[in-house]
Design a protein around this motif. Structure first.
Motif, short mmCIF file in Angstrom:
data_model
loop_
_atom_site.label_atom_id
_atom_site.label_comp_id
_atom_site.label_asym_id
_atom_site.label_seq_id
_atom_site.Cartn_x
_atom_site.Cartn_y
_atom_site.Cartn_z
N ASP A 71 0.88 -1.19 0.00
CA ASP A 71 0.00 0.00 0.00
C ASP A 71 0.91 1.23 0.00
O ASP A 71 1.81 1.35 0.84
N LEU A 72 0.67 2.11 -1.00
CA LEU A 72 1.56 3.28 -1.12
C LEU A 72 1.34 4.23 0.06
O LEU A 72 0.21 4.35 0.56
N ASP A 73 2.37 4.88 0.40
CA ASP A 73 2.27 5.88 1.48
C ASP A 73 2.30 7.27 0.84
O ASP A 73 3.16 7.54 -0.02
N PHE A 115 0.15 8.71 -1.11
CA PHE A 115 -0.35 8.80 -2.49
C PHE A 115 -1.44 9.86 -2.63
O PHE A 115 -1.55 10.56 -3.64
N LYS A 116 -2.22 9.99 -1.56
CA LYS A 116 -3.32 10.96 -1.59
C LYS A 116 -2.79 12.37 -1.86
O LYS A 116 -3.37 13.15 -2.62
N GLN A 117 -1.63 12.61 -1.28
CA GLN A 117 -1.03 13.94 -1.43
C GLN A 117 -0.67 14.22 -2.89
O GLN A 117 -0.84 15.32 -3.40
N VAL A 118 -0.13 13.18 -3.54
CA VAL A 118 0.24 13.33 -4.96
C VAL A 118 -1.00 13.70 -5.75
O VAL A 118 -0.99 14.61 -6.59
N ASN A 119 -2.07 12.95 -5.46
CA ASN A 119 -3.34 13.24 -6.14
C ASN A 119 -3.77 14.66 -5.89
O ASN A 119 -4.16 15.38 -6.82
N ASP A 120 -3.69 15.03 -4.61
CA ASP A 120 -4.19 16.34 -4.23
C ASP A 120 -3.34 17.44 -4.86
O ASP A 120 -3.87 18.45 -5.34
N GLY A 151 -2.94 16.38 -9.08
CA GLY A 151 -4.14 15.99 -9.84
C GLY A 151 -4.22 14.47 -10.00
O GLY A 151 -3.23 13.74 -9.87
N HIS A 152 -5.42 14.02 -10.32
CA HIS A 152 -5.72 12.59 -10.42
C HIS A 152 -4.94 11.91 -11.54
O HIS A 152 -4.45 10.79 -11.39
N GLU A 153 -4.81 12.62 -12.63
CA GLU A 153 -4.10 12.02 -13.79
C GLU A 153 -2.64 11.78 -13.47
O GLU A 153 -2.07 10.75 -13.85
N GLY A 184 -1.61 11.24 -10.52
CA GLY A 184 -1.64 10.08 -9.62
C GLY A 184 -1.64 8.79 -10.42
O GLY A 184 -0.95 7.81 -10.08
N ASP A 185 -2.39 8.81 -11.51
CA ASP A 185 -2.44 7.61 -12.38
C ASP A 185 -1.05 7.31 -12.94
O ASP A 185 -0.62 6.15 -12.97
N ILE A 186 -0.38 8.38 -13.38
CA ILE A 186 0.96 8.19 -13.97
C ILE A 186 1.89 7.57 -12.93
O ILE A 186 2.67 6.65 -13.22
N ALA A 227 0.23 -7.78 -8.81
CA ALA A 227 -1.15 -7.47 -9.19
C ALA A 227 -1.57 -6.18 -8.51
O ALA A 227 -1.07 -5.83 -7.44
N ARG A 228 -2.48 -5.46 -9.21
CA ARG A 228 -3.04 -4.27 -8.56
C ARG A 228 -4.42 -4.66 -8.03
O ARG A 228 -5.26 -5.18 -8.77
N LEU A 229 -4.62 -4.41 -6.75
CA LEU A 229 -5.89 -4.82 -6.14
C LEU A 229 -6.92 -3.70 -6.22
O LEU A 229 -8.11 -3.94 -6.08
N SER A 253 3.01 -2.59 9.18
CA SER A 253 4.06 -1.72 8.63
C SER A 253 3.63 -0.27 8.68
O SER A 253 4.41 0.64 9.01
N LYS A 254 2.35 -0.03 8.30
CA LYS A 254 1.81 1.34 8.34
C LYS A 254 1.90 1.87 9.78
O LYS A 254 2.35 2.99 10.03
N GLN A 255 1.44 0.99 10.68
CA GLN A 255 1.43 1.39 12.09
C GLN A 255 2.83 1.71 12.59
O GLN A 255 3.05 2.62 13.37
N1 LIG Z 1 -5.03 8.94 -9.24
C1 LIG Z 1 -5.71 7.97 -8.73
N2 LIG Z 1 -6.06 7.97 -7.44
C2 LIG Z 1 -6.73 6.99 -6.89
C3 LIG Z 1 -7.12 5.87 -7.65
N3 LIG Z 1 -7.80 5.00 -6.83
C4 LIG Z 1 -7.80 5.55 -5.62
N4 LIG Z 1 -7.18 6.75 -5.64
C5 LIG Z 1 -6.92 7.66 -4.56
O1 LIG Z 1 -5.87 7.13 -3.77
C6 LIG Z 1 -5.98 7.62 -2.46
C7 LIG Z 1 -5.78 6.53 -1.51
O2 LIG Z 1 -5.99 6.95 -0.17
P1 LIG Z 1 -5.00 6.67 0.95
O3 LIG Z 1 -4.48 5.31 0.85
O4 LIG Z 1 -5.73 7.00 2.22
O5 LIG Z 1 -3.93 7.71 0.71
P2 LIG Z 1 -2.45 7.79 1.32
O6 LIG Z 1 -2.09 9.15 1.17
O7 LIG Z 1 -1.63 6.78 0.60
O8 LIG Z 1 -2.67 7.31 2.80
P3 LIG Z 1 -1.91 6.16 3.56
O9 LIG Z 1 -2.23 4.92 2.85
O10 LIG Z 1 -2.49 6.19 4.91
O11 LIG Z 1 -0.51 6.48 3.42
C8 LIG Z 1 -7.37 8.26 -2.40
O12 LIG Z 1 -7.22 9.67 -2.45
C9 LIG Z 1 -8.07 7.79 -3.66
O13 LIG Z 1 -8.99 8.80 -4.12
C10 LIG Z 1 -6.77 5.85 -9.00
O14 LIG Z 1 -7.05 4.95 -9.76
N5 LIG Z 1 -6.06 6.91 -9.49
#
Ligand SMILES: Nc1nc2c(ncn2[C@@H]2O[C@H](COP(=O)(O)OP(=O)(O)OP(=O)(O)O)[C@@H](O)[C@H]2O)c(=O)[nH]1
Length: 688
Positions: free
Chosen positions: A552-554, A556-561, A564-566, A568-570, A590-592, A664-666
């Protein structure tokens, strides 16, 4: 003893003078010739009959009776012709007994004559038997005489009489047997000549024998018996003999008629059986067109019973316009003798009792007499044939216009026909395809088992990779069917080819969608589960360990925020690519869903054997990723469980790996945790 029979010159006493009545002599000769003719005729009839049959035996007996009685009668009349100056009477038993050698001799001679082939020895033997038999009859008949003077025979004349009898009998038989009968003249003359010779043989024997007779004694003082009764008696004997002959002829004619009648009856029955069992309708009409015969097939085909149509006009079975024209055609034929139908076959229309029409093939023959002609029509019902022809036309049209490619092969797998769809599909011309070996189009075809299956089960179907004339690679579905004719080996094979290239591509795409993640192209959860089960089985077989990892990525939400979402996809795609690059071929990433991934590492010898790879995964994920709006950076929290140490089922292993990841997260993220243990690897891979 000899002197009791022969007159040895000079003998005792003076022989009495005697002479013969010329009329009776003539009658006796006529009887002899007529009997001979009858006997020979019956022998000829017998010769044509099959050996061993009762009819042959009867004909032979009849002939022998006619001939034997004739010989005897000739002798008897000859004795009546004798004029002696003494009174003469006859011992009846001996007279009757003298008939026996005549009958026997006649029977032996006719038996030989009736043979299909007569050897020289048989001819000689039968001639001797006949000649000597007549002699025996003559001298035994003479011995039956009761008279006052002594009866003696002059030896030389005695021998001459027997020799003459045998010689003439041989001549008569030879005339009957040996001479070729090429001309009709000979065919008629020879029987007459041989009958004459045989008749004369009998007469000559008798009268030479009489010439040998010596009556020694004195003439009766009283007048000898009046001769008035001799002529009627001779005539009666002649007529009786004729009657016996005619009776034999009648018997022969009757037997012949019976045989002929039986043959005709047999022929008729055979003909009737043929007519009754014929598949074709057989309809006989007279000169007026009236139905005389209507066989069973005609009843079946037209729906009329024979009783219903007898005597009715045959136009009953014809629809208009044939109906109106038929009588006219018939009349014209009878007047002019010109016919269009007789002797040829042509197609016509018939009409059934229920009014429905049917196609027929008609052939007409003529029989009967000139005055009363009869016409026989043979009608074949063409309904089934026409239907088959129509079906064949449809089949040909289907073959020609079908969108499915069809190829027809002969028993030797040579192309005999193909349709335009095949030309289009394979990019070949008809002529070019005819010379082509079929394996050229389907190089992967495993010919031997495939054709063995077709020959055994009659069909085969399956997909094969195909190569067109233009070099295109296609996937084709082939349905091969053997065209069988009863139990005979297949003489043709029909191959129906469907192009399934696009369908296979679509199917592969669907499978990809169903099993792979659309964004990263990595296997999805479904495929992961499948691979997990395979990997567990493999580990079980090999006795090695399998690591089931949860990632599970750590951050990742920040990257999206931020980007942008695209972006994040990259980043997700890049992370997947980097991790994938670190794995061996049999490992699975595999991606779950979201930023969660799973990783299967097989063939581990020790619980820690996978750690170096996992650490490299942590390192790789940690590296910054270039995104459209700047740089993104994440890390990964990883937990794993080992099979079979940490769980026996796929669900348990995944659950335990998930829990370890949570640990691990904990524990601060960017680290590795094994199920049931504290975090084993911290940031930068350092132990916690
Ligand atoms: N760009 C993109 N974002 C996605 C996709 N699926 C889920 N997300 C986003 O990924 C994020 C996952 O949330 P978290 O796992 O809580 O984010 P985090 O910042 O990694 O938090 P921790 O796991 O606690 O480290 C959410 O913001 C989802 O909206 C996707 O296919 N593409």
């Amino acid at each position: 003893m000899v002197e009791h029979f022969f007159w040895l010159n000079p003998g005792p006493g003076t022989p009495l003078p005697f002479h013969h009545d010329p009329a009776l002599v003539l009658l006796s000769v006529a009887v002899a010739v007529a009997s001979a003719a009858l006997g020979l005729h019956l022998a000829e009839t017998t010769r044509r009959l099959p050996p061993g049959t009762q009819r042959r035996r009867l004909a032979l007996l009849g002939g022998a009776a006619a001939l034997g009685t004739g010989i005897w009668a000739m002798h008897f009349i000859g004795m009546l012709a004798l004029r002696l100056p003494v009174s003469v009477s006859y011992r009846l038993p001996l007279t009757a007994l003298s008939l026996l050698p005549a009958l026997l001799a006649a029977w032996v001679a006719l038996r030989v004559l009736a043979r299909p082939y007569v050897s020289r020895a048989q001819w000689l033997a039968s001639g001797c038997v006949l000649g000597l038999g007549v002699g025996a009859m003559h001298y035994s008949g003479m011995a039956a005489m009761q008279l006052q003077p002594l009866l003696r025979h002059e030896p030389l004349a005695f021998v001459a009489s027997l020799a003459l009898s045998v010689a003439l009998a041989l001549l008569a038989l030879w005339l009957r047997l040996a001479l070729p009968r090429r001309s009709t003249w000979a065919q008629h003359a020879m029987p007459l000549l041989s009958a004459l010779a045989l008749g004369l043989a009998f007469a000559a024997m008798h009268y030479t024998g009489m010439h040998a007779a010596r009556f020694i004694g004195l003439p009766d003082s009283e007048a000898p018996l009046p001769s008035g009764w001799r002529h009627p008696l001779a005539l009666a004997v002649a007529l009786t003999t004729l009657g016996v002959g005619l009776l034999a002829l009648l018997l022969d004619a009757l037997l012949r008629y019976r045989a002929l009648y039986r043959r005709v009856r047999g022929n008729e029955e055979r003909l009737q059986a043929l007519v009754d069992t014929a598949v074709d309708a057989i309809v006989t009409i007279d000169a007026h067109g009236l139905i005389q015969d209507f066989n069973r097939s005609a009843e079946r085909i037209f729906g009329w019973s024979a009783a219903e149509v007898y005597g009715r006009n045959v136009t009953l079975l014809m629809p208009e316009p044939f109906r109106g024209a038929h009588d006219w055609h018939l009349q014209r034929y009878l007047q002019t003798g010109q016919a269009h139908v007789i002797g040829t076959a042509r197609e016509v229309l018939g009409v059934r009792k229920d009014g429905s029409r049917l196609p027929l093939r008609l052939a007409v023959g003529r029989s009967g007499t000139r005055q009363r002609p009869v016409f026989v029509g043979f009608l074949t019902d063409l309904t089934a044939l026409k239907q088959t022809q129509a079906q064949l036309r449809i089949a040909a049209s289907v073959f020609h216009h079908s969108n499915e490619a069809v190829l027809i092969l002969d028993a030797g797998l040579q192309v005999t026909d193909l349709n335009p769809a095949f030309e289009r599909l394979m990019g070949v011309t008809r002529l070019g395809a005819m010379r082509q070996d079929i394996e050229h189009w389907w190089p992967d075809m495993d010919s031997e088992p495939l054709w063995a299956a077709v020959r055994e089960r009659g069909r085969w179907q399956g997909e094969l990779a195909a190569r067109t004339a233009l070099g295109d690679a296609l996937v084709q579905h082939l349905s091969i069917a053997a065209v069988q004719d009863g139990d005979q080996p297949a003489r043709h094979f029909i191959v129906v080819i469907r192009d399934v290239t696009q369908a296979r591509r679509n199917q592969q795409e669907l499978e990809r969608i169903a099993l792979y993640d659309a964004l990263t192209g990595l296997p999805n959860r479904r495929l992961l589960m499948d691979r997990l089960r395979q990997a567990m089985a493999q580990a079980q077989r090999s006795g090695q360990l399998l690591a089931v990892c949860f990632l599970d990525l750590d951050g990742f939400k920040q990257v999206n925020d931020r980007h942008g979402h695209e972006a994040g996809d990259i980043l997700l795609v890049e992370v997947g690519r980097r991790v994938q690059a670190l794995l061996r071929a049999h490992d699975t990433l595999a991606r779950l869903g979201g930023d969660e991934m799973a990783l299967l590492l097989g063939e581990l010898d020790t619980p820690d054997a996978g750690l170096p790879v996992l650490r490299r995964v942590l390192d790789a994920v940690r590296q910054p990723v270039t995104l459209p709006g700047g740089t993104g950076q994440v890390s990964v929290s990883l937990g794993f469980a080992l099979y079979p140490l940490d769980g026996a089922s796929a669900d348990a292993l995944l659950r335990h790996a998930d829990q370890a990841m949570y640990q691990s997260k904990q524990a601060g993220k960017d680290r590795i945790c094994r199920h049931g243990a504290r975090a084993v690897t911290g940031t930068q891979g350092a132990p916690v």
